[in-house]
Enzyme design. Structure first.
Site, PDB file in Angstrom:
ATOM      1  N   LYS A 155       0.833  -1.203   0.000  1.00  0.00           N
ATOM      2  CA  LYS A 155       0.000   0.000   0.000  1.00  0.00           C
ATOM      3  C   LYS A 155       0.870   1.257   0.000  1.00  0.00           C
ATOM      4  O   LYS A 155       0.701   2.143  -0.839  1.00  0.00           O
ATOM      5  CB  LYS A 155      -0.941   0.011   1.213  1.00  0.00           C
ATOM      6  CG  LYS A 155      -1.940   1.154   1.160  1.00  0.00           C
ATOM      7  CD  LYS A 155      -2.631   1.389   2.469  1.00  0.00           C
ATOM      8  CE  LYS A 155      -1.821   2.322   3.320  1.00  0.00           C
ATOM      9  NZ  LYS A 155      -2.475   2.757   4.555  1.00  0.00           N
ATOM     10  N   ASP A 174      -6.356   0.859   0.412  1.00  0.00           N
ATOM     11  CA  ASP A 174      -6.484   1.258   1.816  1.00  0.00           C
ATOM     12  C   ASP A 174      -7.887   0.870   2.285  1.00  0.00           C
ATOM     13  O   ASP A 174      -8.611   0.157   1.576  1.00  0.00           O
ATOM     14  CB  ASP A 174      -6.199   2.764   1.993  1.00  0.00           C
ATOM     15  CG  ASP A 174      -7.350   3.618   1.477  1.00  0.00           C
ATOM     16  OD1 ASP A 174      -8.241   3.083   0.765  1.00  0.00           O
ATOM     17  OD2 ASP A 174      -7.388   4.810   1.796  1.00  0.00           O
TER      18      ASP A 174
END
Ligand code: SF4
Length: 246
Positions: A155, A174
């Site tokens: 991420k 996310d």
């Protein structure tokens, strides 16, 4: 006659079994159902373009290194809180070297408002040290290299590569992207790594960076976790989530 009946039943069981395996595999791959129909995906992207024509990253930063640090600090914390902390942090620690050799106890207190401050201090200092010692003080530009930095998973690497360098190596997943991908039936998975793989299959690569920014904004403004504001949602006609509200 009896043998014929048994054979037929056996065939049906076998067919049902293989159909079940097939559907389980499809569910795991996230490519099943009408959710990922190309026309539907195009309509979702069009709706996102209309609602968020130029979305930006909400984490304030002036360069790739600051974005990396801000993204590490943003785990389990709001972007607003991170921006408050980095407003005083970045002037005090202007580069990777300053973070790498900071006083850990002091840094812990400075980033304490973002939560998980002990682990985050280790990650920030560890990543900075590696950048200084192995990457000549510059944030690396490949997924493989970024993943070698302490505290950096896909991420964070995707945020840095996409937003700071314009490199579409993957899709940021996310909490907002995860929730919306599930609600919009773009994935059947719940693990962020698998969700990212599912999204990469159905979203054109030249949209990967924009798409995650758009979903994050849509998640913040409209498709909120507890009570999505479906009456305000321009994707409503395309959405058949059980979470929909009236
Ligand atoms: S219709 Fe509701 S649940 Fe579906 S994407 Fe829009 S806000 Fe989210």
């Amino acid at each position: 006659m009896a043998r014929k009946k048994t054979k037929k039943t056996g065939t049906n069981i076998s067919a049902r079994k293989s159909a079940g395996v097939r559907s389980a595999k499809m569910a795991r791959s996230g490519s099943s159902g009408r959710g990922t129909d190309p026309a539907r995906v195009r309509a979702i992207l069009k709706g996102l373009d209309e609602a968020y024509p130029a979305p930006t990253c909400a984490l304030k930063h002036e360069n790739a290194f600051q974005l990396l640090i801000a993204t590490i600090l943003s785990a389990q914390c709001t972007d607003e809180r991170v921006n408050q902390v980095t407003a005083t942090l970045f002037p005090k620690y202007p580069n990777a070297k300053a973070f790498a050799y900071a006083n850990p106890a002091e840094l812990e207190q400075e980033i304490r408002p973002t939560g998980f401050f002990r682990n985050k201090t280790k990650s920030v200092m560890g990543a900075s040290k590696k950048i200084v010692e192995e990457f000549h003080g510059e944030v690396p530009k490949t997924m493989e290299e970024l993943l070698t930095l302490p505290g950096v998973a896909r991420k964070t690497a995707n945020v840095v590569l996409g937003t700071a360098f314009g490199i579409a190596a993957g899709i940021v997943v996310d909490t907002h992207v995860q929730r919306l991908s599930e609600r919009l039936d773009l994935t059947k998975n719940t693990d962020p790594k698998k969700i990212e793989q599912d999204l990469m299959k159905v979203i054109p690569q030249d949209r990967w960076i924009l798409f995650s920014h758009q979903l994050i904004w849509h998640g913040r403004r409209v498709c909120q976790a507890r009570k999505p504001r479906c009456v305000e949602c321009n994707l409503e006609r395309l959405c058949y989530s059980r979470d929909k509200t009236n």
